[in-house]
Design an enzyme around this catalytic site. Structure first.
Site, short mmCIF file in Angstrom:
data_model
loop_
_atom_site.label_atom_id
_atom_site.label_comp_id
_atom_site.label_asym_id
_atom_site.label_seq_id
_atom_site.Cartn_x
_atom_site.Cartn_y
_atom_site.Cartn_z
N GLY A 1 44.44 25.70 36.59
CA GLY A 1 44.30 24.40 36.73
C GLY A 1 42.92 23.67 35.95
O GLY A 1 43.07 22.74 35.22
N TYR B 1 47.83 43.07 47.45
CA TYR B 1 46.92 43.10 46.07
C TYR B 1 48.02 43.15 45.10
O TYR B 1 48.19 42.31 44.19
CB TYR B 1 46.09 44.26 46.10
N LEU C 1 38.10 37.11 37.32
CA LEU C 1 37.99 38.30 37.92
C LEU C 1 37.87 38.36 39.44
O LEU C 1 37.95 39.40 39.94
CB LEU C 1 36.79 39.02 37.28
P1 NAD Z 1 34.40 44.03 42.87
O1 NAD Z 1 35.11 43.96 44.26
O2 NAD Z 1 33.27 44.51 42.70
O3 NAD Z 1 34.53 42.23 42.35
C1 NAD Z 1 35.31 41.26 42.74
C2 NAD Z 1 34.43 40.17 42.92
O4 NAD Z 1 35.15 38.99 43.23
C3 NAD Z 1 33.27 40.18 43.96
O5 NAD Z 1 32.04 39.94 43.38
C4 NAD Z 1 33.83 39.39 45.19
O6 NAD Z 1 32.57 38.99 46.07
C5 NAD Z 1 34.31 38.30 44.35
N1 NAD Z 1 35.27 37.72 45.04
C6 NAD Z 1 36.44 38.46 45.77
N2 NAD Z 1 37.21 37.34 46.47
C7 NAD Z 1 36.76 36.14 45.88
C8 NAD Z 1 37.03 34.89 46.07
N3 NAD Z 1 38.21 34.45 46.86
N4 NAD Z 1 36.27 33.71 45.44
C9 NAD Z 1 35.38 34.21 44.91
N5 NAD Z 1 34.85 35.35 44.63
C10 NAD Z 1 35.79 36.43 44.98
O7 NAD Z 1 35.84 44.42 42.11
P2 NAD Z 1 35.75 44.73 40.47
O8 NAD Z 1 36.19 46.21 40.37
O9 NAD Z 1 34.73 44.16 39.69
O10 NAD Z 1 37.08 44.16 39.95
C11 NAD Z 1 37.02 42.81 39.31
C12 NAD Z 1 38.38 42.49 38.97
O11 NAD Z 1 39.07 43.35 38.09
C13 NAD Z 1 39.42 42.25 40.20
O12 NAD Z 1 40.33 41.23 39.92
C14 NAD Z 1 40.21 43.52 40.01
O13 NAD Z 1 41.50 43.21 40.62
C15 NAD Z 1 40.40 43.82 38.69
N6 NAD Z 1 40.52 45.37 38.42
C16 NAD Z 1 39.56 46.30 38.52
C17 NAD Z 1 39.61 47.65 38.64
C18 NAD Z 1 38.59 48.43 38.84
O14 NAD Z 1 38.84 49.76 38.64
N7 NAD Z 1 37.30 47.96 38.85
C19 NAD Z 1 41.00 47.95 38.02
C20 NAD Z 1 41.97 47.11 38.04
C21 NAD Z 1 41.90 45.77 38.08
#
Ligand code: NAD
Ligand code: UDP
Length: 374
Positions: free
Chosen positions: A103, A146, A74
């Protein structure tokens, strides 16, 4: 039951923290790996009391060596404001993060779930969006880091299953909201709720007639768990989202009414490449997973409003929260600089020492030879 060891990357984020909580409640051992760029320790602090929970500060752009049974990938900022803050890092997180986690899955034979997104459909010509639709993405635009990053990650997942027989689960998530959203996240639900609670004007971008379909977080997590535990041959992509579509202006009005807010609505310019319509076709999730959202927008908003009310309730708590979040973000940016410098140095060494080192690095699915460019 057998206790599984499960890695959740982005475990301190909005969705990740809810997922960690549910996986722990099922009796699993859970490891969160997060660099706290947009996530917060506040989201997982109550989980740290559980001895089967472990939180690691880790950037997924760097390989991670653990023994795990399952991985939920995520990690990635999801809000346009955050993913556009450092677009190169966003692409790296999507692509190198996926390579590193794939990996790890390959080495440990772990089943791996990937949080893809409705953004792979871009500004869609097809409505509602079915999984078979290939999308309409501007590859040079401000959202491309993105959208294209996530599209590339999907390719990698399917290449790894074709080439290495991995068990993969790819979910395409549509706009989700709920408690643990970052208060300065910039996403529409958190913005509107905070603006309405504080009596600030509600900022509608464009004419507000663009649509989104909003899913409450509990429903999405149900979908994640069902997909991960489905038969191995169901690889996805599977749309997960609430198919009930609202215009942004309708959302603003619902939030104002639920809060009884005196906020006015003001119009601001539409960000570039902002998709006009978005609604998932969830036939596949319904038929293969027996999943569909249960929580209505009003019900979900009431819970979300109550979360933000508590957060904003005491000014000292709010200030403390924002201070913690800012400190964590500064630390994460600093960590990234150090990581990039380290990766660069390693990358140069790899180039100098020739093909055998490169091969070794690529066998590890390591970032280190690739992350030289930035
Ligand atoms: P969020 O920004 O709250 O959570 C993302 C988390 O990833 C954060 O805790 C951040 O600190 C961590 N992170 C970011 N880059 C990182 C890295 N390089 N290494 C380690 N940790 C890292 O977002 P979310 O809403 O919880 O989304 C979670 C996932 O779901 C994401 O991949 C997002 O693309 C996907 N997503 C979410 C939604 C939504 O509406 N919430 C919709 C489509 C896709
Ligand atoms: N939006 C808005 N006001 C805000 C924040 C967002 O009108 O304060 C709009 C945004 O332009 C988009 C929709 O709400 O059309 C959803 O935006 P969000 O950032 O939540 O997610 P997106 O679906 O665009 O990734």
């Amino acid at each position: 039951m057998t206790r599984k060891r499960i890695l959740v990357t982005g475990g301190a984020g909005f969705l990740g923290s809810h997922l960690c909580e549910r996986l722990l409640a099922q009796g699993n051992e859970v490891i969160s790996a997060d660099n706290y760029f947009t996530g917060s320790k506040e989201n997982i602090v109550k989980l740290t009391r559980n001895p089967y929970f472990e939180a690691i500060r880790h950037d997924v752009n760097i390989p991670l060596y653990l023994e795990v049974d399952e991985i939920y990938n995520l990690a990635c900022p999801a809000s346009p404001v955050h993913y556009q803050y450092d677009p190169i890092q966003t692409t790296k997180t999507c692509v190198l993060g996926a390579i590193n986690m794939l990996g790890l899955a390959k080495r440990t034979s772990a089943k791996i779930f990937h949080a893809s997104t409705s953004e792979v459909y871009g500004d869609p010509d097809v409505h509602p969006q079915k999984e078979a639709y290939w999308g309409n993405v501007n590859p040079q635009g401000e959202r491309a880091c993105y959208d294209e990053g996530k599209r590339c990650a999907e390719s990698l997942f399917f290449d790894y299953t074709r080439q290495h027989d991995l068990v993969i689960k790819v979910a395409r998530i549509f706009n989700t909201y709920g408690p643990h959203m970052h208060p300065e996240d910039g996403r529409v639900v958190s913005n509107f709720v905070i603006q309405a609670l504080t009596g600030e004007p509600i900022t509608v971008y464009g004419d507000g007639l663009q649509t989104r379909s909003f899913c409450y977080v509990d429903d999405i997590i149900d979908g994640f768990l069902l997909l991960m535990n489905s038969k191995d041959d169901l690889q996805g992509p599977v749309n997960l989202g609430n198919p009930v579509e609202f215009t942004v202006i309708e959302l603003a009005q619902i939030v104002i009414d639920l809060i009884g807010s005196k906020s006015s609505i003001i119009f601001k310019p539409l960000p570039s490449d902002d998709p006009r319509r978005r609604q998932p076709d969830i036939t596949l999730a319904k038929t293969k997973l027996g999943w569909q959202p249960e929580v209505t927008l009003e019900e979900g908003l009431i819970k979300t409003i109550s979360y933000f009310e508590k957060l904003l309730g005491s000014p000292s708590r709010q200030e403390k929260y924002i201070e913690i979040v800012k400190r964590e973000r500064r630390q994460s940016v600093q960590d990234r600089r150090i990581a990039n410098t380290g990766a660069s140095a390693n990358g140069s060494r790899d180039r100098r020492s020739g093909t055998s080192d490169r091969r070794a690095a690529s066998d590890n699915d390591s970032l280190q030879t690739v992350a030289v460019a930035d």
